[in-house]
Design a protein around this motif. Structure first.
Motif, PDB file in Angstrom:
ATOM      1  N   GLU A 135      12.428 -25.481 -14.297  1.00 57.96           N
ATOM      2  CA  GLU A 135      11.762 -27.298 -14.889  1.00 57.96           C
ATOM      3  C   GLU A 135      10.961 -27.160 -14.912  1.00 57.96           C
ATOM      4  O   GLU A 135       9.864 -29.044 -15.384  1.00 57.96           O
ATOM      5  N   ILE A 136       9.599 -26.301 -15.233  1.00 57.18           N
ATOM      6  CA  ILE A 136       8.508 -26.149 -15.725  1.00 57.18           C
ATOM      7  C   ILE A 136       8.628 -25.259 -17.056  1.00 57.18           C
ATOM      8  O   ILE A 136       9.377 -24.188 -17.031  1.00 57.18           O
ATOM      9  N   LEU A 137       8.017 -25.611 -17.735  1.00 55.89           N
ATOM     10  CA  LEU A 137       7.828 -25.195 -19.060  1.00 55.89           C
ATOM     11  C   LEU A 137       6.986 -25.349 -20.061  1.00 55.89           C
ATOM     12  O   LEU A 137       6.288 -26.779 -20.164  1.00 55.89           O
ATOM     13  N   ASP A 138       5.894 -24.784 -20.303  1.00 51.78           N
ATOM     14  CA  ASP A 138       4.875 -24.809 -20.665  1.00 51.78           C
ATOM     15  C   ASP A 138       4.055 -23.710 -22.380  1.00 51.78           C
ATOM     16  O   ASP A 138       3.423 -22.737 -22.114  1.00 51.78           O
ATOM     17  N   LEU A 139       3.987 -24.721 -23.757  1.00 51.24           N
ATOM     18  CA  LEU A 139       4.361 -23.484 -24.412  1.00 51.24           C
ATOM     19  C   LEU A 139       3.440 -24.224 -25.363  1.00 51.24           C
ATOM     20  O   LEU A 139       2.986 -23.812 -26.315  1.00 51.24           O
ATOM     21  N   SER A 140       2.477 -24.699 -24.889  1.00 47.69           N
ATOM     22  CA  SER A 140       0.965 -25.064 -26.084  1.00 47.69           C
ATOM     23  C   SER A 140       0.277 -24.305 -25.710  1.00 47.69           C
ATOM     24  O   SER A 140       0.103 -22.951 -25.609  1.00 47.69           O
ATOM     25  N   ASN A 141      -0.813 -24.653 -26.853  1.00 44.70           N
ATOM     26  CA  ASN A 141      -1.580 -24.194 -27.376  1.00 44.70           C
ATOM     27  C   ASN A 141      -1.374 -22.042 -27.978  1.00 44.70           C
ATOM     28  O   ASN A 141      -2.073 -21.517 -27.886  1.00 44.70           O
ATOM     29  N   ASN A 142      -0.164 -22.652 -28.572  1.00 43.37           N
ATOM     30  CA  ASN A 142       0.006 -21.544 -29.786  1.00 43.37           C
ATOM     31  C   ASN A 142       0.185 -22.338 -31.354  1.00 43.37           C
ATOM     32  O   ASN A 142      -0.617 -23.015 -31.444  1.00 43.37           O
TER      33      ASN A 142
ATOM     34  N   ASN B 168       0.267 -27.046 -30.361  1.00 42.54           N
ATOM     35  CA  ASN B 168       0.935 -26.293 -31.303  1.00 42.54           C
ATOM     36  C   ASN B 168       0.481 -27.752 -32.388  1.00 42.54           C
ATOM     37  O   ASN B 168       1.491 -28.097 -32.622  1.00 42.54           O
ATOM     38  N   ILE B 169      -0.237 -27.679 -34.181  1.00 45.18           N
ATOM     39  CA  ILE B 169      -0.457 -28.675 -34.742  1.00 45.18           C
ATOM     40  C   ILE B 169       0.625 -28.839 -35.705  1.00 45.18           C
ATOM     41  O   ILE B 169       0.721 -29.520 -36.474  1.00 45.18           O
TER      42      ILE B 169
ATOM     43  N   LEU C 113       2.814 -22.745 -32.847  1.00 44.32           N
ATOM     44  CA  LEU C 113       4.395 -23.172 -33.257  1.00 44.32           C
ATOM     45  C   LEU C 113       4.442 -23.914 -33.853  1.00 44.32           C
ATOM     46  O   LEU C 113       3.627 -25.075 -33.984  1.00 44.32           O
ATOM     47  N   GLU C 114       5.276 -24.422 -34.745  1.00 41.01           N
ATOM     48  CA  GLU C 114       5.770 -25.168 -35.605  1.00 41.01           C
ATOM     49  C   GLU C 114       6.820 -25.381 -35.868  1.00 41.01           C
ATOM     50  O   GLU C 114       8.268 -25.383 -34.987  1.00 41.01           O
TER      51      GLU C 114
END
Length: 163
Positions: A120-127, A150-151, A129-130
């Protein structure tokens, strides 16, 4: 002297390196007080949450974390983890919340994470990743905030179109 050991066992007491439904986690605490050795064993059948956030942990996330199949919540945010997200995390079929934000993770988001149908909750922000965000199952329900910072990421729900 205080020593804590965590081992993954099956019902015969053998130490195993993989997960199955007939296994449990055993927490053994060994204490030596005034020259007397005491061992206390306790069975942990419902380890459901692990929070390693804000601990300055570094290196790669161990593949073995994917063996913790009874977890509902895993928070490893705000550390210094590097490398790829282990595809083995996709085996954590009971996972409802996964937070790997504010690390230095790189590479693609593993397609195996779309197998986490209770998520329900996913936070992969501020890494770091590409490439394209997986577009199947639960991943269609997550908002921009799950992936921002994640630019190199592209695809829905981000406004950045892929190649």
């Amino acid at each position: 002297m205080f020593k804590s050991m965590r081992e993954k066992n099956n019902n015969t007491g053998q130490i195993l390196g993989h997960s199955a439904s007939n296994q449990y986690y055993q927490d053994t605490v060994a204490i030596t007080v005034k020259g007397k050795y005491i061992s206390i064993d306790r069975i942990l059948t419902a380890l459901t949450a692990m929070d390693f956030s804000n601990n300055k942990l570094n290196g790669t996330i161990p593949d073995l974390v994917g063996n913790l199949v009874s977890l509902h919540i895993l928070n490893m945010s705000r550390n210094a983890f590097t490398g790829n997200i282990p595809p083995q995390l996709g085996r954590m079929s009971q996972l409802e919340s996964l937070d790997l934000s504010w690390n230095y993770l790189s590479g693609e988001i593993p397609q195996e994470l779309t197998d986490l149908t209770f998520l329900e909750i996913l936070d992969l922000s501020n890494n770091n990743l590409e490439v394209m965000i997986p577009q199947s199952r639960q991943f269609g329900t997550f908002e921009n905030s799950s992936f921002e910072g994640n630019i190199g990421l592209c695809g829905a729900p981000l406004s950045r179109k892929c190649g």
